[in-house]
Design a protein around this motif. Structure first.
Motif, PDB file in Angstrom:
ATOM      1  N   LEU A  18       0.750  -1.244   0.068  1.00  0.00           N
ATOM      2  CA  LEU A  18      -0.064  -0.026  -0.013  1.00  0.00           C
ATOM      3  C   LEU A  18       0.927   1.309  -0.006  1.00  0.00           C
ATOM      4  CD1 LEU A  18      -2.747  -1.269   2.563  1.00  0.00           C
ATOM      5  CD2 LEU A  18      -3.125  -0.526   0.038  1.00  0.00           C
ATOM      6  N   ALA A  19       1.801   1.211   0.745  1.00  0.00           N
ATOM      7  CA  ALA A  19       2.714   2.396   0.945  1.00  0.00           C
ATOM      8  C   ALA A  19       3.346   2.590  -0.609  1.00  0.00           C
ATOM      9  CB  ALA A  19       3.999   2.315   1.776  1.00  0.00           C
ATOM     10  N   GLU A  20       3.903   1.649  -1.218  1.00  0.00           N
ATOM     11  CA  GLU A  20       4.358   1.638  -2.625  1.00  0.00           C
ATOM     12  C   GLU A  20       3.428   2.313  -3.472  1.00  0.00           C
ATOM     13  OE1 GLU A  20       6.207  -1.188  -6.019  1.00  0.00           O
ATOM     14  OE2 GLU A  20       6.909  -1.474  -3.790  1.00  0.00           O
ATOM     15  N   GLU A  21       1.838   1.589  -3.440  1.00  0.00           N
ATOM     16  CA  GLU A  21       1.108   1.966  -4.522  1.00  0.00           C
ATOM     17  C   GLU A  21       0.660   3.556  -4.239  1.00  0.00           C
ATOM     18  OE1 GLU A  21      -3.691   0.733  -5.116  1.00  0.00           O
ATOM     19  OE2 GLU A  21      -2.206  -0.438  -4.216  1.00  0.00           O
ATOM     20  N   PHE A  22       0.642   3.886  -2.886  1.00  0.00           N
ATOM     21  CA  PHE A  22       0.154   5.396  -2.747  1.00  0.00           C
ATOM     22  C   PHE A  22       1.296   6.355  -2.733  1.00  0.00           C
ATOM     23  CE2 PHE A  22      -3.458   2.831  -0.423  1.00  0.00           C
ATOM     24  CZ  PHE A  22      -4.382   3.233  -1.516  1.00  0.00           C
ATOM     25  N   GLY A  23       2.587   5.795  -2.556  1.00  0.00           N
ATOM     26  CA  GLY A  23       3.645   6.818  -2.619  1.00  0.00           C
ATOM     27  C   GLY A  23       3.846   7.522  -1.491  1.00  0.00           C
ATOM     28  N   GLU A  24       3.325   6.814  -0.340  1.00  0.00           N
ATOM     29  CA  GLU A  24       3.361   7.473   0.925  1.00  0.00           C
ATOM     30  C   GLU A  24       4.357   6.404   1.953  1.00  0.00           C
ATOM     31  OE1 GLU A  24       1.781  10.297   2.198  1.00  0.00           O
ATOM     32  OE2 GLU A  24       0.807  10.550   0.452  1.00  0.00           O
ATOM     33  N   SER A  25       4.874   7.059   3.047  1.00  0.00           N
ATOM     34  CA  SER A  25       5.612   6.535   4.000  1.00  0.00           C
ATOM     35  C   SER A  25       5.025   5.265   4.699  1.00  0.00           C
ATOM     36  CB  SER A  25       6.182   7.379   4.887  1.00  0.00           C
ATOM     37  OG  SER A  25       5.448   7.648   5.817  1.00  0.00           O
ATOM     38  N   THR A  26       5.693   4.279   4.855  1.00  0.00           N
ATOM     39  CA  THR A  26       5.047   3.005   5.848  1.00  0.00           C
ATOM     40  C   THR A  26       4.356   3.690   6.850  1.00  0.00           C
ATOM     41  OG1 THR A  26       7.240   2.381   6.650  1.00  0.00           O
ATOM     42  CG2 THR A  26       6.438   1.393   4.679  1.00  0.00           C
ATOM     43  N   ASN A  27       4.918   4.571   7.624  1.00  0.00           N
ATOM     44  CA  ASN A  27       4.394   5.050   8.978  1.00  0.00           C
ATOM     45  C   ASN A  27       3.180   5.829   8.741  1.00  0.00           C
ATOM     46  OD1 ASN A  27       6.633   4.077  10.439  1.00  0.00           O
ATOM     47  ND2 ASN A  27       7.668   6.104  10.179  1.00  0.00           N
ATOM     48  N   ALA A  28       2.775   6.585   7.673  1.00  0.00           N
ATOM     49  CA  ALA A  28       1.792   7.199   7.425  1.00  0.00           C
ATOM     50  C   ALA A  28       0.485   6.118   7.025  1.00  0.00           C
ATOM     51  CB  ALA A  28       1.737   8.205   6.117  1.00  0.00           C
ATOM     52  N   VAL A  29       0.998   5.245   6.274  1.00  0.00           N
ATOM     53  CA  VAL A  29      -0.125   4.228   5.665  1.00  0.00           C
ATOM     54  C   VAL A  29      -0.407   3.303   7.091  1.00  0.00           C
ATOM     55  CG1 VAL A  29      -0.345   2.276   4.303  1.00  0.00           C
ATOM     56  CG2 VAL A  29       0.839   3.949   3.643  1.00  0.00           C
ATOM     57  N   ARG A  30       0.605   2.918   7.764  1.00  0.00           N
ATOM     58  CA  ARG A  30       0.238   2.041   9.158  1.00  0.00           C
ATOM     59  C   ARG A  30      -0.573   2.776   9.657  1.00  0.00           C
ATOM     60  NH1 ARG A  30       5.199   1.604  10.815  1.00  0.00           N
ATOM     61  NH2 ARG A  30       5.551  -0.410   9.888  1.00  0.00           N
ATOM     62  N   LEU A  31      -0.547   4.097   9.948  1.00  0.00           N
ATOM     63  CA  LEU A  31      -1.376   5.008  10.841  1.00  0.00           C
ATOM     64  C   LEU A  31      -2.580   4.719  10.322  1.00  0.00           C
ATOM     65  CD1 LEU A  31      -1.564   6.906  13.460  1.00  0.00           C
ATOM     66  CD2 LEU A  31      -1.246   8.629  11.750  1.00  0.00           C
ATOM     67  N   GLU A  32      -3.030   5.251   9.131  1.00  0.00           N
ATOM     68  CA  GLU A  32      -4.475   4.855   8.534  1.00  0.00           C
ATOM     69  C   GLU A  32      -4.918   3.517   8.706  1.00  0.00           C
ATOM     70  OE1 GLU A  32      -6.246   7.456   8.130  1.00  0.00           O
ATOM     71  OE2 GLU A  32      -4.640   8.792   8.556  1.00  0.00           O
ATOM     72  N   LEU A  33      -4.125   2.548   8.250  1.00  0.00           N
ATOM     73  CA  LEU A  33      -4.780   1.066   8.389  1.00  0.00           C
ATOM     74  C   LEU A  33      -5.035   0.630  10.012  1.00  0.00           C
ATOM     75  CD1 LEU A  33      -1.719  -0.538   6.211  1.00  0.00           C
ATOM     76  CD2 LEU A  33      -4.500  -0.476   5.822  1.00  0.00           C
ATOM     77  N   ASN A  34      -4.152   1.061  10.954  1.00  0.00           N
ATOM     78  CA  ASN A  34      -4.559   0.772  12.240  1.00  0.00           C
ATOM     79  C   ASN A  34      -5.819   1.672  12.583  1.00  0.00           C
ATOM     80  OD1 ASN A  34      -2.200  -0.561  12.689  1.00  0.00           O
ATOM     81  ND2 ASN A  34      -1.054   1.180  13.690  1.00  0.00           N
ATOM     82  N   ARG A  35      -6.109   2.876  12.119  1.00  0.00           N
ATOM     83  CA  ARG A  35      -7.494   3.631  12.505  1.00  0.00           C
ATOM     84  C   ARG A  35      -8.522   2.921  11.916  1.00  0.00           C
ATOM     85  NH1 ARG A  35      -5.281   9.750  11.346  1.00  0.00           N
ATOM     86  NH2 ARG A  35      -4.280   9.941  12.939  1.00  0.00           N
ATOM     87  N   LEU A  36      -8.371   2.350  10.874  1.00  0.00           N
ATOM     88  CA  LEU A  36      -9.529   1.760   9.898  1.00  0.00           C
ATOM     89  C   LEU A  36      -9.670   0.276  10.714  1.00  0.00           C
ATOM     90  CD1 LEU A  36      -8.842   2.727   6.213  1.00  0.00           C
ATOM     91  CD2 LEU A  36     -10.911   3.596   7.733  1.00  0.00           C
ATOM     92  N   ALA A  37      -8.741  -0.515  11.030  1.00  0.00           N
ATOM     93  CA  ALA A  37      -8.949  -1.591  11.618  1.00  0.00           C
ATOM     94  C   ALA A  37      -9.500  -1.352  13.128  1.00  0.00           C
ATOM     95  CB  ALA A  37      -7.429  -2.433  11.819  1.00  0.00           C
ATOM     96  N   GLU A  38      -8.928  -0.333  13.730  1.00  0.00           N
ATOM     97  CA  GLU A  38      -9.632  -0.253  15.076  1.00  0.00           C
ATOM     98  C   GLU A  38     -11.055   0.015  14.985  1.00  0.00           C
ATOM     99  OE1 GLU A  38      -7.067   2.775  17.070  1.00  0.00           O
ATOM    100  OE2 GLU A  38      -5.582   1.429  17.007  1.00  0.00           O
ATOM    101  N   ALA A  39     -11.530   0.660  14.022  1.00  0.00           N
ATOM    102  CA  ALA A  39     -12.911   1.213  13.851  1.00  0.00           C
ATOM    103  C   ALA A  39     -13.838  -0.047  13.401  1.00  0.00           C
ATOM    104  CB  ALA A  39     -13.078   2.245  12.997  1.00  0.00           C
ATOM    105  N   GLY A  40     -12.878  -1.289  13.115  1.00  0.00           N
ATOM    106  CA  GLY A  40     -13.578  -2.402  12.468  1.00  0.00           C
ATOM    107  C   GLY A  40     -14.107  -2.408  11.217  1.00  0.00           C
ATOM    108  N   LEU A  41     -13.550  -1.364  10.396  1.00  0.00           N
ATOM    109  CA  LEU A  41     -13.784  -1.241   8.956  1.00  0.00           C
ATOM    110  C   LEU A  41     -13.118  -2.283   8.258  1.00  0.00           C
ATOM    111  CD1 LEU A  41     -14.197   2.502   8.779  1.00  0.00           C
ATOM    112  CD2 LEU A  41     -16.178   0.750   8.307  1.00  0.00           C
ATOM    113  N   LEU A  42     -11.778  -2.599   8.700  1.00  0.00           N
ATOM    114  CA  LEU A  42     -10.726  -3.576   7.996  1.00  0.00           C
ATOM    115  C   LEU A  42     -10.654  -4.723   8.911  1.00  0.00           C
ATOM    116  CD1 LEU A  42      -8.044  -1.138   6.470  1.00  0.00           C
ATOM    117  CD2 LEU A  42     -10.088  -2.121   5.410  1.00  0.00           C
ATOM    118  N   GLU A  43     -10.327  -5.921   8.291  1.00  0.00           N
ATOM    119  CA  GLU A  43     -10.035  -6.865   8.953  1.00  0.00           C
ATOM    120  C   GLU A  43      -8.659  -7.212   8.582  1.00  0.00           C
ATOM    121  OE1 GLU A  43     -12.674  -9.618   6.785  1.00  0.00           O
ATOM    122  OE2 GLU A  43     -14.221  -9.808   8.495  1.00  0.00           O
TER     123      GLU A  43
END
Length: 170
Positions: A18-43
């Motif tokens: 995802l970081a490569e696909e979006f051209g973002e740092s892994t930290n920025a992508v990790r932060l968003e993934l964690n938020r979405l997972a904590e909200a239950g939107l991602l498994e």
């Protein structure tokens, strides 16, 4: 990221991809993934040492978010934005099995005009990964289209850009 996971709910990805696909740092992508997972939107699932993310269709807001994402990406608007960046396009249409209502896994796209083919190739690759279908494309000028209109079976095609009704009757 919502587009990635909610346009195609079967889509699975991991952090570095995802970081490569979006051209973002892994930290920025990790932060968003964690938020979405904590909200239950991602498994999340574990694949060895790699955490794989996928949308959660059981979440009560899943249908609403998917509907909003689909509205946001409205195919007409999407096509207009993408095709306008490709160059001077007179006409674009789908031929072959999809135009005949058969899902063979291959979408045949014909574009008439002057196109940045390297940019088109990049878009095709991204599109294929989103829809899990092979996209074959053919770029023609108007003279070439006139010569190939019977072979391409234009009368059976699905116009997606340009003067569809006028050109559909070629």
């Amino acid at each position: 990221m919502l587009l990635k996971f909610f346009l195609n709910p079967e889509s699975k990805s991991y952090l570095r991809e995802l970081a490569e696909e979006f051209g973002e740092s892994t930290n920025a992508v990790r932060l968003e993934l964690n938020r979405l997972a904590e909200a239950g939107l991602l498994e999340t699932t574990e694949n060895g040492r790699t955490k794989v993310y996928q949308s959660n269709p059981k979440h009560p807001l899943f249908p609403d978010i998917q509907s909003m994402v689909r509205k946001f990406t409205g195919i007409d608007t999407l096509l207009e934005q993408v095709l306008s960046k490709l160059g001077k396009i007179d006409l674009a249409f789908i031929t072959g099995d999809y135009a005949r209502g058969r899902d063979s896994g291959i979408i045949d796209l014909v574009i008439v005009g002057e196109v940045d083919q390297s940019y088109l190739q990049k878009l095709i690759q991204k599109g294929e990964s989103l829809i899990h279908r092979k996209i074959r494309f053919l770029v023609l000028n108007n003279k070439e289209l006139e010569k190939l209109k019977e072979t391409l079976k234009i009368k059976e095609s699905i116009p997606i850009w340009g003067e569809g009704e006028k050109n559909h009757a070629l």
